[in-house]
Design a protein around this motif. Structure first.
Motif, PDB file in Angstrom:
ATOM      1  N   VAL A 212       0.669  -1.045  -0.251  1.00  0.00           N
ATOM      2  CA  VAL A 212       0.025  -0.076  -0.245  1.00  0.00           C
ATOM      3  C   VAL A 212       1.072   1.312   0.468  1.00  0.00           C
ATOM      4  CG1 VAL A 212      -2.035   1.437   1.238  1.00  0.00           C
ATOM      5  CG2 VAL A 212      -1.783  -1.246   1.288  1.00  0.00           C
ATOM      6  N   GLY A 213       1.932   0.792   0.687  1.00  0.00           N
ATOM      7  CA  GLY A 213       2.833   2.354   0.557  1.00  0.00           C
ATOM      8  C   GLY A 213       2.061   3.957   1.710  1.00  0.00           C
ATOM      9  N   GLY A 214       2.432   4.647   1.234  1.00  0.00           N
ATOM     10  CA  GLY A 214       1.508   5.621   2.185  1.00  0.00           C
ATOM     11  C   GLY A 214       1.824   6.196   3.729  1.00  0.00           C
ATOM     12  N   PRO A 215       1.250   6.920   4.159  1.00  0.00           N
ATOM     13  CA  PRO A 215       1.016   7.150   5.746  1.00  0.00           C
ATOM     14  C   PRO A 215       1.140   5.831   6.488  1.00  0.00           C
ATOM     15  CG  PRO A 215      -0.034   8.361   4.726  1.00  0.00           C
ATOM     16  CD  PRO A 215      -0.255   7.827   3.708  1.00  0.00           C
ATOM     17  N   GLY A 216      -0.029   4.892   5.069  1.00  0.00           N
ATOM     18  CA  GLY A 216       0.028   3.241   6.260  1.00  0.00           C
ATOM     19  C   GLY A 216       1.196   2.567   6.495  1.00  0.00           C
ATOM     20  N   ILE A 217       2.315   3.001   5.676  1.00  0.00           N
ATOM     21  CA  ILE A 217       3.300   2.702   6.089  1.00  0.00           C
ATOM     22  C   ILE A 217       4.623   2.159   7.395  1.00  0.00           C
ATOM     23  CG2 ILE A 217       4.950   4.293   5.029  1.00  0.00           C
ATOM     24  CD1 ILE A 217       4.922   0.414   3.510  1.00  0.00           C
ATOM     25  N   VAL A 218       4.221   3.528   8.242  1.00  0.00           N
ATOM     26  CA  VAL A 218       5.015   4.175   9.903  1.00  0.00           C
ATOM     27  C   VAL A 218       3.892   3.038  10.313  1.00  0.00           C
ATOM     28  CG1 VAL A 218       4.556   5.916  11.126  1.00  0.00           C
ATOM     29  CG2 VAL A 218       5.198   6.757   8.623  1.00  0.00           C
ATOM     30  N   ASP A 219       2.457   2.229   9.939  1.00  0.00           N
ATOM     31  CA  ASP A 219       2.067   1.668  11.319  1.00  0.00           C
ATOM     32  C   ASP A 219       2.736  -0.264  11.169  1.00  0.00           C
ATOM     33  OD1 ASP A 219       0.322   3.190  12.009  1.00  0.00           O
ATOM     34  OD2 ASP A 219      -1.281   3.366  10.805  1.00  0.00           O
ATOM     35  N   ALA A 236       0.436   1.072  -3.700  1.00  0.00           N
ATOM     36  CA  ALA A 236      -0.918   1.013  -3.885  1.00  0.00           C
ATOM     37  C   ALA A 236      -1.995   2.084  -3.537  1.00  0.00           C
ATOM     38  CB  ALA A 236      -1.530   0.505  -3.602  1.00  0.00           C
ATOM     39  N   SER A 237      -1.409   3.083  -2.835  1.00  0.00           N
ATOM     40  CA  SER A 237      -2.222   4.466  -2.091  1.00  0.00           C
ATOM     41  C   SER A 237      -2.248   5.434  -2.833  1.00  0.00           C
ATOM     42  CB  SER A 237      -2.189   4.130  -0.659  1.00  0.00           C
ATOM     43  OG  SER A 237      -1.122   5.050  -0.904  1.00  0.00           O
ATOM     44  N   THR A 238      -0.623   5.760  -3.861  1.00  0.00           N
ATOM     45  CA  THR A 238      -0.880   6.632  -4.341  1.00  0.00           C
ATOM     46  C   THR A 238      -0.944   6.553  -6.104  1.00  0.00           C
ATOM     47  OG1 THR A 238       1.342   5.817  -5.273  1.00  0.00           O
ATOM     48  CG2 THR A 238       1.363   7.577  -3.289  1.00  0.00           C
ATOM     49  N   ARG A 239      -1.745   5.118  -6.166  1.00  0.00           N
ATOM     50  CA  ARG A 239      -2.687   5.503  -7.620  1.00  0.00           C
ATOM     51  C   ARG A 239      -2.941   5.975  -8.415  1.00  0.00           C
ATOM     52  NH1 ARG A 239      -6.716   0.943  -9.130  1.00  0.00           N
ATOM     53  NH2 ARG A 239      -8.459   2.392  -8.873  1.00  0.00           N
ATOM     54  N   ASP A 240      -3.844   6.904  -7.631  1.00  0.00           N
ATOM     55  CA  ASP A 240      -4.301   7.697  -8.754  1.00  0.00           C
ATOM     56  C   ASP A 240      -4.058   9.213  -8.647  1.00  0.00           C
ATOM     57  OD1 ASP A 240      -6.398   5.850  -9.827  1.00  0.00           O
ATOM     58  OD2 ASP A 240      -7.673   5.914  -7.465  1.00  0.00           O
ATOM     59  N   ASP A 241      -2.726   9.524  -7.813  1.00  0.00           N
ATOM     60  CA  ASP A 241      -2.733  10.478  -7.722  1.00  0.00           C
ATOM     61  C   ASP A 241      -1.954  11.399  -9.078  1.00  0.00           C
ATOM     62  OD1 ASP A 241      -2.710  10.203  -4.979  1.00  0.00           O
ATOM     63  OD2 ASP A 241      -0.891   9.665  -4.330  1.00  0.00           O
ATOM     64  N   THR A 242      -1.479  12.237  -8.918  1.00  0.00           N
ATOM     65  CA  THR A 242      -1.011  12.473 -10.365  1.00  0.00           C
ATOM     66  C   THR A 242       0.357  13.565  -9.730  1.00  0.00           C
ATOM     67  OG1 THR A 242      -2.056  15.306  -8.890  1.00  0.00           O
ATOM     68  CG2 THR A 242      -3.000  14.161 -11.192  1.00  0.00           C
ATOM     69  N   GLY A 243       0.944  14.025 -10.255  1.00  0.00           N
ATOM     70  CA  GLY A 243       2.250  14.125 -10.093  1.00  0.00           C
ATOM     71  C   GLY A 243       3.364  13.701 -10.215  1.00  0.00           C
ATOM     72  N   SER A 244       4.560  13.627 -10.044  1.00  0.00           N
ATOM     73  CA  SER A 244       5.431  12.804 -10.119  1.00  0.00           C
ATOM     74  C   SER A 244       5.191  11.239 -10.016  1.00  0.00           C
ATOM     75  CB  SER A 244       7.213  13.501  -9.339  1.00  0.00           C
ATOM     76  OG  SER A 244       7.595  12.387  -9.201  1.00  0.00           O
ATOM     77  N   LYS A 245       5.360  10.267 -10.343  1.00  0.00           N
ATOM     78  CA  LYS A 245       5.510   9.016 -10.405  1.00  0.00           C
ATOM     79  C   LYS A 245       6.683   8.192  -9.553  1.00  0.00           C
ATOM     80  CE  LYS A 245       7.574   7.560 -14.739  1.00  0.00           C
ATOM     81  NZ  LYS A 245       7.175   8.773 -15.959  1.00  0.00           N
ATOM     82  N   TRP A 247       8.557   9.810  -7.181  1.00  0.00           N
ATOM     83  CA  TRP A 247       8.335  10.659  -5.999  1.00  0.00           C
ATOM     84  C   TRP A 247       7.572   9.715  -4.798  1.00  0.00           C
ATOM     85  CZ3 TRP A 247      10.752  13.147  -2.374  1.00  0.00           C
ATOM     86  CH2 TRP A 247      10.331  13.523  -1.285  1.00  0.00           C
ATOM     87  N   PRO A 248       6.799   9.130  -5.112  1.00  0.00           N
ATOM     88  CA  PRO A 248       6.337   7.962  -3.707  1.00  0.00           C
ATOM     89  C   PRO A 248       7.448   6.949  -3.249  1.00  0.00           C
ATOM     90  CG  PRO A 248       4.810   8.741  -5.453  1.00  0.00           C
ATOM     91  CD  PRO A 248       5.814   9.207  -6.560  1.00  0.00           C
ATOM     92  N   VAL A 249       8.121   6.424  -4.806  1.00  0.00           N
ATOM     93  CA  VAL A 249       8.791   5.721  -4.360  1.00  0.00           C
ATOM     94  C   VAL A 249      10.295   6.182  -3.939  1.00  0.00           C
ATOM     95  CG1 VAL A 249      10.552   4.155  -5.649  1.00  0.00           C
ATOM     96  CG2 VAL A 249       8.361   3.746  -5.889  1.00  0.00           C
ATOM     97  N   LEU A 250      10.889   6.813  -4.049  1.00  0.00           N
ATOM     98  CA  LEU A 250      11.980   7.688  -3.398  1.00  0.00           C
ATOM     99  C   LEU A 250      11.436   8.439  -3.179  1.00  0.00           C
ATOM    100  CD1 LEU A 250      12.683  10.313  -6.386  1.00  0.00           C
ATOM    101  CD2 LEU A 250      13.848   7.911  -5.735  1.00  0.00           C
ATOM    102  N   LYS A 251      10.034   8.666  -2.259  1.00  0.00           N
ATOM    103  CA  LYS A 251      10.344   8.966  -0.540  1.00  0.00           C
ATOM    104  C   LYS A 251       9.892   7.640   0.056  1.00  0.00           C
ATOM    105  CE  LYS A 251       6.087  11.033   2.632  1.00  0.00           C
ATOM    106  NZ  LYS A 251       4.764  11.757   2.403  1.00  0.00           N
TER     107      LYS A 251
END
Length: 337
Positions: A212-219, A236-245, A247-251
């Motif tokens: 899933v990734g996103g903020p839930g990865i901390v849990d 998966a949590s960023t599937r529908d996001d816009t912007g850099s593809k 960035w979620p992986v790098l974060k």
């Protein structure tokens, strides 16, 4: 079938924007390559991201998607007539596909092509995360997010076959099936996942598998027991996001680096099935062959049951992709000629 049929992703389009091309010439192999007549290919999360332009290192449009396939080798030689599986990353949504001969893995006799297809990238991913990254032992407890999904459904079965206790997140409609597999289900829509997992595993879990990734990865990190391992394998949590593809992986990679730099007894990994290929292609091939063979053996033993969410002709790829993205199915949607 003597002419090429392929599905092309022309750009960032809705599933109905996929283009089906008929009548092209069947590709010719180069040195060390074989032509595979595709019998089954699948719809994975990667294609869902690619059509949105959200897959980390997808090629420029237009291209033929298709992460993996099963089919019969047509090229004369030792492999001629052999049913094989192959990881392609792209290119699998075609009636005929050229791959390096060293990259194919024979499919044991008696295994249906569509069943084998559901276990290529999903099965290798599940096996390697469980046994090569987390190295979970019998009697330990793990948390699998998306336990009903393509990778998750294989992972929970491999874990149970190894004597591992499994907690799996899924929507309520999948809980009965998960219980039948020996999995303790948690409804990610209605339950407080960290609180419920702490009830079930007060000391924490040996591993968390998080797509899933996103903020839930901390849990997920915080739920690990001392010595535990977090294996993150998607965003998966960023599937529908816009912007850099990217960035979620790098974060996510940044979080993994930071956690591993801390003085603690836990480890975190960002898993990708292609990791290490550029550094050691021969080792990558050896591991792929060994691990996929283990998965096929598990299928033959009955330790794993292939879950086919739907079967569609190749020229109905748009319908198949729409179903895969609906969030209503368990297992993998398969395409056939």
């Amino acid at each position: 079938m003597n002419a090429l049929v392929e599905v092309v992703l022309p750009g960032e389009v809705e599933p109905e924007g996929l283009q089906v091309r008929h009548g092209g010439a069947v590709p010719s192999p180069g040195p060390g390559q074989v032509v595979i007549r595709m019998e089954a290919t699948g719809v994975s999360f990667a294609e869902q991201q690619m059509r949105r332009g959200r897959y980390y290192d997808q090629p420029p449009y237009p291209f033929v998607p298709g992460y993996d396939l099963v089919g019969t080798v047509l090229t004369p030689g030792d492999l001629a007539g052999t049913r094989v599986a192959a990881l392609t990353k792209v290119g699998g949504w075609a009636s005929h596909v050229v791959v390096d001969a060293a990259d194919v893995v024979p499919v044991p006799d008696g295994i249906d092509a569509a069943e084998a297809e559901t276990l290529v990238v999903n099965g290798v991913t599940a096996w390697q995360m469980l046994h090569r990254k987390a190295r979970v032992r019998a009697g330990q407890t793990v948390l699998v997010h998306g336990a009903n999904g393509g990778v998750g459904s294989v992972l929970v079965q491999l874990a149970r076959a190894a004597g591992i206790e499994v907690i799996g997140t899924a929507s309520a409609r999948h809980h009965e099936h998960l219980r039948a597999l020996g999995v303790v289900p948690v409804d990610y829509r209605t339950e407080d996942i960290p609180a419920r997992v702490r009830e079930l595993a007060p000391e924490g879990v040996a591993a968390v598998f998080d797509h899933v990734g996103g903020p839930g990865i901390v849990d997920s990190w915080r739920l690990l027991a001392p010595g535990g391992t977090l294996v993150s394998y998607g965003t998966a949590s960023t599937r529908d996001d816009t912007g850099s593809k990217q960035w979620p992986v790098l974060k996510l990679l940044g979080r993994v680096w930071l956690w591993n730099a801390l003085p603690n007894r836990r480890r975190a990994y960002f898993y990708n099935v292609w990791a290490g290929r550029a550094l050691s292609r021969s080792r990558f091939r050896d591991r792929l062959r060994a691990d996929l063979t283990q998965v096929f053996t598990a299928l033959q033993r009955g330790d794993v049951t292939a879950r086919i969410a739907g079967r569609f002709p190749l020229d109905h790829a748009a319908e198949a992709l729409r179903l895969a993205e609906s969030g209503t199915v368990a297992g993998k949607v398969v395409l056939h000629p």
